[in-house]
Design a protein around this motif. Sequence first.
Motif, mmCIF file in Angstrom:
data_model
loop_
_atom_site.group_PDB
_atom_site.id
_atom_site.type_symbol
_atom_site.label_atom_id
_atom_site.label_comp_id
_atom_site.label_asym_id
_atom_site.label_seq_id
_atom_site.Cartn_x
_atom_site.Cartn_y
_atom_site.Cartn_z
ATOM 1 N N UNK A 142 0.832 -1.203 0.000
ATOM 2 C CA UNK A 142 0.000 0.000 0.000
ATOM 3 C C UNK A 142 0.868 1.254 0.000
ATOM 4 N N UNK A 143 1.893 1.247 0.810
ATOM 5 C CA UNK A 143 2.817 2.395 0.870
ATOM 6 C C UNK A 143 3.488 2.598 -0.494
ATOM 7 N N UNK A 144 3.890 1.500 -1.127
ATOM 8 C CA UNK A 144 4.521 1.574 -2.447
ATOM 9 C C UNK A 144 3.561 2.196 -3.471
ATOM 10 N N UNK A 145 2.295 1.756 -3.453
ATOM 11 C CA UNK A 145 1.312 2.298 -4.387
ATOM 12 C C UNK A 145 1.098 3.791 -4.165
ATOM 13 N N UNK A 146 1.035 4.214 -2.907
ATOM 14 C CA UNK A 146 0.861 5.639 -2.607
ATOM 15 C C UNK A 146 2.045 6.456 -3.117
ATOM 16 N N UNK A 147 3.261 5.967 -2.893
ATOM 17 C CA UNK A 147 4.448 6.671 -3.400
ATOM 18 C C UNK A 147 4.459 6.714 -4.923
ATOM 19 N N UNK A 153 3.891 9.562 -9.998
ATOM 20 C CA UNK A 153 3.224 9.652 -11.302
ATOM 21 C C UNK A 153 2.670 11.053 -11.515
ATOM 22 N N UNK A 154 2.187 11.671 -10.449
ATOM 23 C CA UNK A 154 1.695 13.043 -10.530
ATOM 24 C C UNK A 154 2.791 14.029 -10.912
ATOM 25 N N UNK A 155 4.013 13.747 -10.503
ATOM 26 C CA UNK A 155 5.133 14.621 -10.881
ATOM 27 C C UNK A 155 5.318 14.610 -12.393
ATOM 28 N N UNK A 156 5.176 13.436 -12.997
ATOM 29 C CA UNK A 156 5.378 13.321 -14.434
ATOM 30 C C UNK A 156 4.266 14.036 -15.206
ATOM 31 N N UNK A 157 3.061 14.087 -14.635
ATOM 32 C CA UNK A 157 1.936 14.732 -15.300
ATOM 33 C C UNK A 157 1.926 16.240 -15.122
ATOM 34 N N UNK A 158 2.675 16.730 -14.130
ATOM 35 C CA UNK A 158 2.662 18.174 -13.835
ATOM 36 C C UNK A 158 3.503 18.923 -14.864
ATOM 37 N N UNK A 159 2.991 20.042 -15.316
ATOM 38 C CA UNK A 159 3.732 20.913 -16.233
ATOM 39 C C UNK A 159 4.201 22.121 -15.435
ATOM 40 N N UNK A 160 5.494 22.250 -15.206
ATOM 41 C CA UNK A 160 5.995 23.332 -14.359
ATOM 42 C C UNK A 160 5.827 24.719 -14.992
ATOM 43 N N UNK A 161 5.510 24.784 -16.275
ATOM 44 C CA UNK A 161 5.413 26.066 -16.968
ATOM 45 C C UNK A 161 3.968 26.568 -17.098
ATOM 46 N N UNK A 162 3.014 25.744 -16.648
ATOM 47 C CA UNK A 162 1.612 26.133 -16.730
ATOM 48 C C UNK A 162 1.079 26.221 -15.313
#
Length: 69
Positions: free
Chosen positions: A47-52, A57-66
């Motif tokens: 469960x801890x692994x899935x949460x991490x 995964x959210x980091x990869x989806x985030x666009x730092x320029x928008x």
Amino acid sequence: MSVTNWISTNVFADNAFGSVVATPEFEPMEYLDQPWVTPQNIPALEQHWRELANTMDGWADADPFVSPT
């Protein structure tokens, strides 16, 4: 002289900055004969692994320029 210092000095020729080989300040082989986790704790670790993984995964989806609106 420790083995790591000898290797560092004589193999890597690095005697000005100390050892380039990490030297643990503990006995690295001390608990290798014991399990790292009990079977009862495996579901909690999964469960801890899935949460991490979801967070990262959210980091990869985030666009730092928008900026979020």
